[in-house]
Design a protein around this motif. Structure first.
Motif, PDB file in Angstrom:
ATOM      1  N   GLY A 405     -27.200 -27.622 -31.759  1.00 36.15           N
ATOM      2  CA  GLY A 405     -26.408 -27.409 -30.564  1.00 36.15           C
ATOM      3  C   GLY A 405     -26.204 -28.704 -29.793  1.00 36.15           C
ATOM      4  N   ARG A 406     -25.149 -28.751 -28.976  1.00 37.45           N
ATOM      5  CA  ARG A 406     -24.856 -29.931 -28.166  1.00 37.45           C
ATOM      6  C   ARG A 406     -25.029 -29.573 -26.702  1.00 37.45           C
ATOM      7  NH1 ARG A 406     -20.041 -31.485 -25.904  1.00 37.45           N
ATOM      8  NH2 ARG A 406     -18.932 -29.902 -27.140  1.00 37.45           N
ATOM      9  N   PHE A 407     -25.949 -30.287 -26.031  1.00 36.75           N
ATOM     10  CA  PHE A 407     -26.223 -30.004 -24.620  1.00 36.75           C
ATOM     11  C   PHE A 407     -24.973 -30.338 -23.797  1.00 36.75           C
ATOM     12  CE2 PHE A 407     -27.900 -30.953 -20.393  1.00 36.75           C
ATOM     13  CZ  PHE A 407     -28.740 -29.875 -20.183  1.00 36.75           C
ATOM     14  N   THR A 408     -24.466 -29.338 -23.059  1.00 36.07           N
ATOM     15  CA  THR A 408     -23.207 -29.536 -22.340  1.00 36.07           C
ATOM     16  C   THR A 408     -23.326 -29.390 -20.834  1.00 36.07           C
ATOM     17  OG1 THR A 408     -22.652 -27.195 -22.706  1.00 36.07           O
ATOM     18  CG2 THR A 408     -21.794 -28.821 -24.299  1.00 36.07           C
ATOM     19  N   SER A 409     -24.333 -28.675 -20.349  1.00 26.70           N
ATOM     20  CA  SER A 409     -24.425 -28.488 -18.897  1.00 26.70           C
ATOM     21  C   SER A 409     -25.866 -28.221 -18.503  1.00 26.70           C
ATOM     22  CB  SER A 409     -23.542 -27.322 -18.439  1.00 26.70           C
ATOM     23  OG  SER A 409     -23.527 -27.245 -17.027  1.00 26.70           O
ATOM     24  N   GLY A 410     -26.283 -28.860 -17.392  1.00 25.11           N
ATOM     25  CA  GLY A 410     -27.652 -28.704 -16.930  1.00 25.11           C
ATOM     26  C   GLY A 410     -27.756 -27.784 -15.732  1.00 25.11           C
ATOM     27  N   PHE A 411     -28.963 -27.740 -15.162  1.00 31.04           N
ATOM     28  CA  PHE A 411     -29.269 -26.913 -13.997  1.00 31.04           C
ATOM     29  C   PHE A 411     -28.831 -27.696 -12.759  1.00 31.04           C
ATOM     30  CE2 PHE A 411     -32.183 -25.192 -10.780  1.00 31.04           C
ATOM     31  CZ  PHE A 411     -32.111 -23.833 -11.029  1.00 31.04           C
ATOM     32  N   LYS A 412     -27.617 -27.405 -12.247  1.00 29.31           N
ATOM     33  CA  LYS A 412     -27.068 -28.233 -11.167  1.00 29.31           C
ATOM     34  C   LYS A 412     -25.867 -27.521 -10.527  1.00 29.31           C
ATOM     35  CE  LYS A 412     -24.003 -30.628 -14.400  1.00 29.31           C
ATOM     36  NZ  LYS A 412     -23.561 -31.934 -14.948  1.00 29.31           N
ATOM     37  N   PHE A 413     -25.361 -28.104  -9.431  1.00 30.25           N
ATOM     38  CA  PHE A 413     -24.131 -27.608  -8.815  1.00 30.25           C
ATOM     39  C   PHE A 413     -22.958 -27.969  -9.711  1.00 30.25           C
ATOM     40  CE2 PHE A 413     -26.576 -27.169  -4.930  1.00 30.25           C
ATOM     41  CZ  PHE A 413     -26.005 -26.037  -4.353  1.00 30.25           C
ATOM     42  N   ARG A 414     -22.104 -26.969  -9.914  1.00 33.76           N
ATOM     43  CA  ARG A 414     -20.958 -27.188 -10.792  1.00 33.76           C
ATOM     44  C   ARG A 414     -19.808 -26.312 -10.325  1.00 33.76           C
ATOM     45  NH1 ARG A 414     -21.282 -25.207 -16.977  1.00 33.76           N
ATOM     46  NH2 ARG A 414     -21.062 -23.218 -15.866  1.00 33.76           N
ATOM     47  N   TRP A 415     -18.651 -26.911 -10.170  1.00 33.43           N
ATOM     48  CA  TRP A 415     -17.453 -26.175  -9.768  1.00 33.43           C
ATOM     49  C   TRP A 415     -17.657 -25.432  -8.445  1.00 33.43           C
ATOM     50  CZ3 TRP A 415     -17.338 -23.727 -15.267  1.00 33.43           C
ATOM     51  CH2 TRP A 415     -17.018 -24.727 -16.200  1.00 33.43           C
ATOM     52  N   GLY A 416     -18.406 -26.073  -7.520  1.00 33.94           N
ATOM     53  CA  GLY A 416     -18.569 -25.498  -6.187  1.00 33.94           C
ATOM     54  C   GLY A 416     -19.686 -24.487  -6.067  1.00 33.94           C
ATOM     55  N   ARG A 417     -20.435 -24.248  -7.111  1.00 34.22           N
ATOM     56  CA  ARG A 417     -21.563 -23.317  -7.027  1.00 34.22           C
ATOM     57  C   ARG A 417     -22.664 -23.744  -7.997  1.00 34.22           C
ATOM     58  NH1 ARG A 417     -21.252 -18.995 -10.850  1.00 34.22           N
ATOM     59  NH2 ARG A 417     -19.415 -19.152 -12.190  1.00 34.22           N
ATOM     60  N   MET A 418     -23.823 -23.145  -7.825  1.00 35.17           N
ATOM     61  CA  MET A 418     -24.990 -23.536  -8.615  1.00 35.17           C
ATOM     62  C   MET A 418     -24.916 -22.954 -10.021  1.00 35.17           C
ATOM     63  SD  MET A 418     -27.698 -25.356  -8.450  1.00 35.17           S
ATOM     64  CE  MET A 418     -29.168 -25.627  -9.429  1.00 35.17           C
ATOM     65  N   HIS A 419     -25.076 -23.813 -11.001  1.00 31.88           N
ATOM     66  CA  HIS A 419     -25.212 -23.368 -12.396  1.00 31.88           C
ATOM     67  C   HIS A 419     -26.699 -23.174 -12.654  1.00 31.88           C
ATOM     68  CE1 HIS A 419     -25.238 -24.164 -16.925  1.00 31.88           C
ATOM     69  NE2 HIS A 419     -24.489 -23.054 -16.769  1.00 31.88           N
ATOM     70  N   LYS A 420     -27.143 -21.921 -12.774  1.00 33.61           N
ATOM     71  CA  LYS A 420     -28.566 -21.589 -12.747  1.00 33.61           C
ATOM     72  C   LYS A 420     -29.212 -21.536 -14.128  1.00 33.61           C
ATOM     73  CE  LYS A 420     -28.143 -19.046  -8.407  1.00 33.61           C
ATOM     74  NZ  LYS A 420     -28.398 -17.761  -7.707  1.00 33.61           N
TER      75      LYS A 420
END
Length: 517
Positions: A405-420
């Motif tokens: 797999g390819r890591f694409t997104s972490g635990f952070k604010f994204r697109w105006g809201r929290m990516h949990k």
């Protein structure tokens, strides 16, 4: 008449031939004498760097004159003299040559040697301490150097430094022996008395067994002393200018310099505390250790890190008995709870410091106390220990829920809201595995998650796996770490094939990367 004349003529011719034969015989005898008694006589010519030094009767004489010339050259200085010469002693047969005066030959040899001196080496004593070396003029200076290192900690001059042969070395290498002066004098006195016949077993030192009741009953102060590094001393010849003065040598050996050492992290340590303990800086610790990225890097008990400490070339180790009074804490008392994880603890009783009088034996390396043993304790106020209840079960571990797999997104604010959670892009149908052992609490459609699996774990945490294409487990099913639970997909609120992974503690999402192995 004619016959007589002819006979007289023949006699004259005969006489002439006899004279010729006699002359030839004489010449032969002279030639034989010259060749065998003249040219056949051996002489030996001494040449040094192509210069004729003289002619002697045999090679032994030539060697003797060479040795004498070397000795005379060496008498002029206490140094070792090196000369650049080539000696040629060759055989010669001579009719007219003869032996020369040996004193004159020796003088010529000395002159040639003197004109070809390349360097002089001074007699010295080389002191080696680990990789450090220094050259001194005499063994007495060596003892003064070593005593200077010792005297910093032996202010009452209780100990003496001796040079002794190192029994572990085949060559004549000296090493050090630090002796207690009082004990040495007592042994010497005992040996004198024994040799004088005053008893076979005269005890000059009697140990009295006494009841120790107060700190005053102890013989406080320096108990033993030695060097913490191996010292090797050899007699040698060194080039001019390589002998160090005693004062410079003392400065080099006793001056503190920064040296690297290994420090083992103990519970409660921080990088700033470690830097302060070892008289260095956090920046230096970070620079020396590749596994420490910055001042905020996590360190754990048992880790070994490199630190710099100020230390002289020659370390001194010693044991002292010291008296002090202090506030002290009792050892923490633990109550083990087999139903809790090791991450769970509860303080059942807060500590209260006590007060005590102490006599301790402390082992030092230079200024650093490396070991301490309390040999007398008078507690004035008893300390109250801290009591902690703790779990004994090892908490479950968490692994990445897929291979590759390819890591694409972490635990952070994204697109105006929290990516949990965290995302890995992967082809649809990639096997998704249970991150840890537990029980499936949801296996179905989850709105924005698409097809989703929830697993509750034994430590109270929960993991979630979203955007699946196919679910392979059922609600209530028990799974082990690494079991295949689903296939990845692109369902729910998704912009491409991937798996979304979450870890929840007490119902709230945390960064999974902080908890995964």
């Amino acid at each position: 008449m004619e016959s007589r004349t002819k006979r007289e003529k023949n006699i004259k011719i005969s006489n002439k031939w006899m004279i010729v034969i006699a002359v030839l015989s004489l010449l032969f005898i002279i030639f034989f004498a010259v060749f065998f008694l003249g040219f056949n006589k051996k002489y030996y010519v001494i040449e040094i760097n192509g210069v004729h030094a003289g002619m002697v009767k045999d090679k032994e004489t030539a060697q003797k004159l060479m040795n004498n010339a070397r000795k005379e050259l060496g008498k002029e200085t206490d140094s070792l003299v090196l000369v650049d010469i080539h000696v040629n002693v060759r055989e010669k047969r001579s009719l007219f040559g003869g032996l020369e005066n040996e004193e004159a030959i020796e003088e010529r040899i000395s002159q040639v040697m003197s004109s070809h001196i390349i360097k002089q080496r001074e007699r010295a004593y080389t002191v080696k301490i680990n990789e450090f070396t220094v050259n001194l003029r005499s063994s007495q200076e060596v003892l003064e150097l070593l005593s200077a290192a010792k005297n910093k900690y032996d202010v009452d001059n209780q100990f003496d430094v001796e040079l002794v042969l190192d029994p572990t070395r085949e060559l004549n290498v000296l090493t050090t022996k630090v002796v207690n002066i009082e004990e040495r004098e007592a042994k010497e006195a005992a040996a004198v008395m024994k040799s004088a016949g005053v008893g076979e077993a005269v005890a000059l030192i009697e140990e009295e067994i006494e009841m120790v009741t107060t700190p005053e009953d102890y013989d406080l102060g320096l108990q033993s002393l030695d060097f913490g590094d191996t010292v090797e001393v050899v007699e040698a010849y060194v080039e001019e200018g390589q002998v160090t003065t005693l004062s410079e040598a003392i400065e080099l050996v006793t001056k503190e310099q920064e040296k690297n050492k290994i420090y083992e992290v103990v519970s409660g340590d921080t990088l700033s505390q470690i830097a302060e303990k070892n008289e260095t800086t956090i920046d230096k610790i970070v620079a020396l250790n590749e596994n420490i990225e910055n001042k905020d890097s996590v360190i754990r008990a048992g880790d070994e890190i490199i630190v710099t400490i100020p230390e002289p070339e020659l370390a001194v180790v010693r044991r002292e008995e010291i008296y002090y009074e202090e506030n002290y804490n009792a050892q923490v008392q633990y109550i083990d709870n087999d139903s809790w994880y090791t991450t769970e603890t509860v303080v059942k009783q807060e500590p209260v410091a006590g007060y005590r009088k102490v006599v301790a034996q402390v082992n030092y390396r230079n200024e650093e106390a490396v070991e301490r043993e309390i040999i007398y304790e008078d507690v004035t106020v008893e300390a109250v220990p801290k009591v902690v209840e703790r779990g004994t079960k090892v908490p479950p571990s968490y692994i990445k829920p897929l291979s590759g797999g390819r890591f694409t997104s972490g635990f952070k604010f994204r697109w105006g809201r929290m990516h949990k959670g965290v995302d890995w892009a992967c082809p649809i149908g990639t096997a998704i595995k249970a991150s840890s052992s537990g029980t499936v609490t949801k296996a179905g459609w989850g709105s924005g998650y698409g097809y989703v699996v929830y697993i509750n774990h034994d430590d109270g945490r929960q993991t979630r796996y979203g955007h699946l294409s196919k679910i392979l487990v059922k609600t209530g099913q028990r799974v082990n770490q690494g079991d295949k639970i689903a296939l990845s997909g692109n369902t729910g609120r998704s912009t491409g094939p991937h798996v979304h992974f979450e870890i929840l503690i007490n119902g709230s999402q945390v960064n999974p990367l902080d908890y995964m192995n």
